[in-house]
Design a protein around this motif. Structure first.
Motif, mmCIF file in Angstrom:
data_model
loop_
_atom_site.group_PDB
_atom_site.id
_atom_site.type_symbol
_atom_site.label_atom_id
_atom_site.label_comp_id
_atom_site.label_asym_id
_atom_site.label_seq_id
_atom_site.Cartn_x
_atom_site.Cartn_y
_atom_site.Cartn_z
ATOM 1 N N LYS A 115 0.830 -1.206 0.000
ATOM 2 C CA LYS A 115 0.000 0.000 0.000
ATOM 3 C C LYS A 115 0.866 1.259 0.000
ATOM 4 O O LYS A 115 0.577 2.235 -0.699
ATOM 5 C CB LYS A 115 -0.927 0.003 1.221
ATOM 6 N N GLN A 159 1.266 4.350 -2.991
ATOM 7 C CA GLN A 159 0.981 5.752 -2.659
ATOM 8 C C GLN A 159 2.265 6.542 -2.418
ATOM 9 O O GLN A 159 2.267 7.558 -1.723
ATOM 10 C CB GLN A 159 0.092 5.800 -1.411
ATOM 11 N N GLN A 181 2.105 10.359 -3.058
ATOM 12 C CA GLN A 181 1.398 11.106 -2.017
ATOM 13 C C GLN A 181 2.251 11.207 -0.755
ATOM 14 O O GLN A 181 2.294 12.246 -0.098
ATOM 15 C CB GLN A 181 0.063 10.429 -1.706
ATOM 16 N N LEU A 182 2.918 10.124 -0.411
ATOM 17 C CA LEU A 182 3.793 10.127 0.758
ATOM 18 C C LEU A 182 4.892 11.174 0.608
ATOM 19 O O LEU A 182 5.214 11.919 1.540
ATOM 20 C CB LEU A 182 4.431 8.750 0.950
ATOM 21 N N LEU A 215 3.537 14.695 1.252
ATOM 22 C CA LEU A 215 3.221 14.947 2.656
ATOM 23 C C LEU A 215 4.480 15.076 3.503
ATOM 24 O O LEU A 215 4.552 15.909 4.410
ATOM 25 C CB LEU A 215 2.329 13.822 3.197
ATOM 26 N N GLY A 232 -1.905 14.812 7.743
ATOM 27 C CA GLY A 232 -2.137 14.135 6.468
ATOM 28 C C GLY A 232 -1.486 12.766 6.421
ATOM 29 O O GLY A 232 -2.056 11.807 5.884
ATOM 30 N N LEU A 233 -0.292 12.645 6.982
ATOM 31 C CA LEU A 233 0.386 11.349 7.042
ATOM 32 C C LEU A 233 -0.398 10.364 7.902
ATOM 33 O O LEU A 233 -0.499 9.174 7.570
ATOM 34 C CB LEU A 233 1.793 11.525 7.620
ATOM 35 N N LEU A 242 -3.311 9.107 5.745
ATOM 36 C CA LEU A 242 -2.903 8.289 4.608
ATOM 37 C C LEU A 242 -2.365 6.935 5.036
ATOM 38 O O LEU A 242 -2.568 5.933 4.341
ATOM 39 C CB LEU A 242 -1.836 9.030 3.795
ATOM 40 N N THR A 243 -1.685 6.872 6.183
ATOM 41 C CA THR A 243 -0.989 5.641 6.580
ATOM 42 C C THR A 243 -1.791 4.756 7.527
ATOM 43 O O THR A 243 -1.262 3.774 8.060
ATOM 44 C CB THR A 243 0.348 5.996 7.259
ATOM 45 N N TYR A 294 -1.551 1.086 6.718
ATOM 46 C CA TYR A 294 -0.231 0.519 6.440
ATOM 47 C C TYR A 294 0.159 -0.474 7.540
ATOM 48 O O TYR A 294 -0.437 -0.510 8.622
ATOM 49 C CB TYR A 294 0.832 1.626 6.389
ATOM 50 N N ARG A 314 4.096 2.412 9.246
ATOM 51 C CA ARG A 314 3.406 3.635 9.673
ATOM 52 C C ARG A 314 4.203 4.376 10.736
ATOM 53 O O ARG A 314 4.377 5.602 10.657
ATOM 54 C CB ARG A 314 2.014 3.274 10.210
#
Length: 383
Positions: free
Chosen positions: A175, A179, A182-183, A186, A194-195, A198-199, A202, A207
């Motif tokens: 995953k 992404q 995006q990572l 951020l 935001g992290l 999104l994570t 994970y 994470r």
């Protein structure tokens, strides 16, 4: 609109600045040669697909494009010379040994790269091809700092980071890999909320490591904090060892480590660095390792290098002392011409006063004069 206006962020270079730029360019290129670097001169224009090979989306957006009236193909005006030099190494020189190359020339950007930046930088840089070891990264870092010293710039802050840290963290998490873009965004903006969002799905170890990265910023002690906060993966261990070694080789530069500073992540493959100096909000030097760029030209070669803008450097240089010169009268007499030629061959700056302009002030301080006295040429001290 007046016909003398220039486009935004484009400017003429006037005599005093042009002299500083040219003298600095000569000093730097001479210093590159002392380190064993050979100069190359890539073309200003190339076919777009060649110019953008391995350069990333950022370079594409900064590149002016036009149609070649001879072939009908799309050309690009270079926005960076690094990929051009990589092409020369991979496709034209085709050496098996270590190759050191340097360059200096104008590049053109569609937009300024930073606050008060020009869209026509005068880029100078150096690259090493064919050596994957840390020794090449150390040499490039040393040469970059030596170049700033040649410009009389002190109080340098050297920022170090390493793309191997993030790549090792996400390598075994599907995953996170999907992404990655995006990572990257951020982490670059240190957007911890935001992290966290999104994570959330994970793997826990991935994470936790990603959420720790934005806080791993500071002096060299950050490396030991990172060893405790991040998983003991071979890629992370190697990256931290390399950062520590380079930080210890930075001389008098003030070193900072930022493991979330990933500008150039898609382009670079190892250590990245940037140098900042007082008086300029943007990085004055950027460099790092980019081993994969030559693959697109048919030959994968380890590579590391740096580049800087001579125009920015010249503006930051301490004020130079006014140069002393010899003032000579205007004349066509053989004796005068011979004397002036003799003085110039000896390295003297000789300024001839044109008729009616004998009292003009120049950028040069004139403390001596050449005068004619009863047919004999003499040099008179005025001070």
């Amino acid at each position: 609109m007046p016909n003398w206006l220039l486009p935004e962020n484009i400017a003429d270079v006037l005599p005093s600045e042009a002299r500083k730029i040219e003298e600095l360019r000569r000093r730097m290129l001479d210093n590159f040669r002392l380190y064993g670097y050979e100069m190359v001169m890539p073309p200003l224009l190339e076919y777009l697909e060649s110019l953008l090979t391995g350069a990333g989306q950022d370079t594409d957006l900064r590149t002016f494009k036009l149609v070649d009236q001879l072939s009908g193909r799309t050309l690009g005006v270079r926005a960076d010379m690094t990929t051009q030099v990589a092409r020369i190494d991979a496709h034209l020189l085709n050496r098996d040994s270590v190759t050191r190359l340097c360059y200096a020339g104008s590049v053109l950007h569609t937009r300024p790269s930073g606050l008060h930046a020009t869209r026509e930088p005068l880029q100078i840089g150096a690259e090493i091809y064919g050596h994957a070891g840390l020794e090449a990264d150390a040499e490039i870092q040393e040469l970059a700092l030596a170049s700033l010293a040649l410009a009389g710039i002190a109080k340098v802050r050297l920022d170090l980071c390493h793309v191997g840290v993030l790549r090792a963290i996400i390598a075994n998490d599907d995953k996170a890999n999907k992404q990655a873009a995006q990572l990257f965004g951020l982490l670059e903006s240190k957007d911890i909320p935001g992290l966290q969002v999104l994570t959330k799905d994970y793997q826990p170890v991935t994470r936790d490591a990603l959420l720790a990265l934005p806080g791993l910023y500071g002096d060299i002690e950050v490396i030991e904090r990172a060893r405790k906060a991040l998983p003991s993966l071979p890629g992370i261990t190697q990256a931290l060892d390399e950062l520590k070694a380079l930080a210890q080789l930075a001389g008098e530069a003030n070193v900072t480590i930022d493991l979330a500073d990933l500008r150039g992540y898609h382009y670079h493959s190892g250590v990245m660095f940037a140098a900042y100096v007082p008086g300029l909000p943007n990085a004055v030097v950027r460099g790092g390792r980019y081993d994969h760029v030559g693959e697109a030209f048919g030959r994968a070669r380890p590579a590391t290098g740096f580049s800087m803008d001579l125009r920015e450097l010249a503006r930051l240089m301490p004020g130079a002392e006014r140069k002393r010169a010899i003032r000579a009268p205007w004349g066509t007499e053989a004796g005068l011409r011979e004397k002036i030629t003799e003085l110039r061959r000896a390295g003297e700056i000789v300024i001839q006063s044109l008729p009616g302009h004998e009292n003009d002030q120049d950028e040069f301080d004139c403390d001596r004069a050449v005068e004619l006295s009863n047919g004999n040429w003499i040099i008179k001290n005025l001070g």
